[in-house]
Write a protein that holds these residues in place. Sequence first.
Motif, short mmCIF file in Angstrom:
data_model
loop_
_atom_site.label_atom_id
_atom_site.label_comp_id
_atom_site.label_asym_id
_atom_site.label_seq_id
_atom_site.Cartn_x
_atom_site.Cartn_y
_atom_site.Cartn_z
N TYR A 362 0.81 -1.23 0.00
CA TYR A 362 0.00 0.00 0.00
C TYR A 362 0.84 1.27 0.00
O TYR A 362 0.46 2.27 -0.57
CB TYR A 362 -0.95 0.01 1.20
N ASN A 363 2.02 1.21 0.64
CA ASN A 363 2.80 2.45 0.70
C ASN A 363 3.69 2.65 -0.51
O ASN A 363 4.31 3.69 -0.66
CB ASN A 363 3.64 2.47 2.00
N ASN A 368 -3.48 4.94 -9.77
CA ASN A 368 -4.74 5.46 -9.28
C ASN A 368 -5.94 4.83 -9.98
O ASN A 368 -6.93 5.49 -10.21
CB ASN A 368 -4.75 6.98 -9.50
N ASP A 369 -5.81 3.55 -10.32
CA ASP A 369 -6.95 2.92 -10.99
C ASP A 369 -8.08 2.67 -9.99
O ASP A 369 -7.89 2.83 -8.78
CB ASP A 369 -6.52 1.62 -11.69
N GLU A 370 -9.23 2.29 -10.52
CA GLU A 370 -10.44 2.21 -9.69
C GLU A 370 -10.29 1.24 -8.53
O GLU A 370 -10.69 1.52 -7.41
CB GLU A 370 -11.63 1.80 -10.56
N LEU A 374 -10.43 1.96 -4.55
CA LEU A 374 -11.42 1.26 -3.73
C LEU A 374 -10.74 0.62 -2.52
O LEU A 374 -11.19 0.79 -1.38
CB LEU A 374 -12.10 0.20 -4.59
N LEU A 375 -9.64 -0.08 -2.79
CA LEU A 375 -8.93 -0.74 -1.69
C LEU A 375 -8.34 0.28 -0.72
O LEU A 375 -8.29 0.05 0.49
CB LEU A 375 -7.85 -1.66 -2.25
N LYS A 376 -7.92 1.40 -1.25
CA LYS A 376 -7.40 2.47 -0.40
C LYS A 376 -8.47 2.92 0.59
O LYS A 376 -8.18 3.16 1.76
CB LYS A 376 -6.93 3.64 -1.27
N TYR A 377 -9.71 3.03 0.10
CA TYR A 377 -10.80 3.42 1.00
C TYR A 377 -10.89 2.47 2.19
O TYR A 377 -10.93 2.89 3.34
CB TYR A 377 -12.14 3.45 0.24
N TYR A 378 -10.90 1.17 1.89
CA TYR A 378 -11.06 0.19 2.96
C TYR A 378 -9.84 0.21 3.89
O TYR A 378 -9.97 0.14 5.11
CB TYR A 378 -11.29 -1.20 2.38
N TYR A 379 -8.66 0.33 3.28
CA TYR A 379 -7.44 0.36 4.08
C TYR A 379 -7.44 1.57 5.02
O TYR A 379 -7.21 1.44 6.23
CB TYR A 379 -6.21 0.41 3.15
N GLY A 382 -9.52 1.42 8.14
CA GLY A 382 -9.18 0.46 9.19
C GLY A 382 -9.66 -0.96 8.96
O GLY A 382 -9.67 -1.76 9.89
N TYR A 383 -10.07 -1.30 7.74
CA TYR A 383 -10.45 -2.68 7.47
C TYR A 383 -9.20 -3.53 7.29
O TYR A 383 -8.26 -3.11 6.61
CB TYR A 383 -11.30 -2.77 6.20
N SER A 384 -9.19 -4.72 7.87
CA SER A 384 -8.04 -5.61 7.70
C SER A 384 -8.15 -6.32 6.35
O SER A 384 -9.21 -6.28 5.70
CB SER A 384 -8.03 -6.64 8.81
N LYS A 385 -7.06 -6.97 5.99
CA LYS A 385 -7.05 -7.72 4.74
C LYS A 385 -8.16 -8.78 4.74
O LYS A 385 -8.86 -8.97 3.74
CB LYS A 385 -5.69 -8.39 4.56
N ASP A 386 -8.33 -9.45 5.88
CA ASP A 386 -9.37 -10.49 5.95
C ASP A 386 -10.77 -9.90 5.85
O ASP A 386 -11.65 -10.47 5.19
CB ASP A 386 -9.24 -11.28 7.26
#
Length: 478
Positions: A362-363, A368-370, A374-379, A382-386
Amino acid sequence: MDYLRQNLKKWFGFDDFRPGQSEVLAALNQGKNTFGMLPTGTGKTLIYQLFGLMIKKPVVIISPLISLMQDQVDRMRYLGSKNTVAITSNLNFIEKKRILKNLSKYSYIYISPEMISQSDILESFKKLDIGLFVIDEAHCIVQWGTDFRPEYLNLHRIINYLNNPKVLMLTATASKKVRYEIVDKLGLHNVKNIVKSTNRSNIMLSVEYCDDSNDKNNKLLSLVNKLRSPGIIYFSSKKMANMVTIFLRKEAHLRVEAYHSDLNNENRYRIQHQFMDNQIDVICATSAFGMGIDKNNIRYVIHYHMPSNIESYVQEMGRAGRDMDESISIILYQKNDEILQYNLLMDNIPDDDMISFYYQNYNKLDNNDEQTKLLKYYYDNGYSKDDVTNIFQARRLEQKDSLAEMLSYVLNNHCRRKKLLTHFDEAFDDHNEYCCDGNHTKLNLQASNLIRSNNDKIIYKDNYDWHSIINSLFNKLH
DNA sequence: CGGTGGGACGATAGCGTCCCACCGGTGCTCTATT
């Protein structure tokens, strides 16, 4: 009831409510969070407008599209509510600052879920004594929230942060399951549901089975030549929408335009308004075309590609026949058409490898694709990978189920209306030759008013000044 | 899945044929530098 009607008379001059309006207002008056599932044309705007006038507190409206907000602001101002505003990215820095500073002076404030998610903006709303928090087109929470516009999922947290104002959810189409999901995603309890029928008895339902793409194009052409305009043809591919536009212009000699996300704002605006004004006969559109389109004389909706779920189908075909005159919905189905939908749905959902990759890198990622966004939002939230893996696995299953249900509607050979209404927990047993082509019924098209006659003349309006209309739009935006 | 575009190949030179890989919807926000 009398009290509400007095207010209706006082503020709008009407004697009576339309079906559902007074029930929703009564529920709000009792202090309940309310879900209003009311057909388009019921006057959903009037509900929160009147409620705002009665309680004399600001109303905040979450809306999915800037164009929708702009239309509403124009309409409200036209109807006399001058203290209406939309906070969008169209505002420049100075305007935005001025509006936020004077937020309490506005009675109706339109804003997107993305915009209200920004912390400085949310702080301004926190200071407000919000009388009603409206979520317009509430089905977007479920349709878009998980994998397209995740900020829709923030609304739960935002409502809490704003000290739980009274919430009104509005939509025209949501099954019991979808309604439950919307309420759940907003974290609400004890919601009062006001639900009206989704049946549109003046729209005949049919499916045409096609051998191959040639057969499909021929069937489409013969329908378009036979049926009275105006009509909408829905596609799941922009390229196909463009190609069929050219094909129909040539072969059917009609005024045809394509409408999808590749169009710039100017062309979107022009085509929408030309269509409204009967200067266009047929729109070849993707799902970009629809919300906010309030044209009452659309005679047919044809699906060149089947939709990916029943909700979308009911929304799209429901744009026909708002004037209550006879109309028709036709799905052109070719074997394996559902694969296109399947791939579109699945391609949009990050798979397990993609999720792992994102959480490991992530770092280091700067694309900047969709899916990355989207995953950046969840990350970031505070959402974990699981967590994320489970969310998207569930989403995949959900989408597959919805598509399977849509396909079973298409392949169903009993009464189509019954099948649709069952999805919305409604009973139906009045099948006849104006209902649908299920039950081995031949639709009575000739007896209906749907077939074009030789006397039909297309009315051209050549003296339209598009330059001034477009200029006025741009003045409004800047 | 179906359509398409590109590259390789073959038999013999300007082009046909085959195979493989790829694609397909929806919108909000703003990144403002010398």
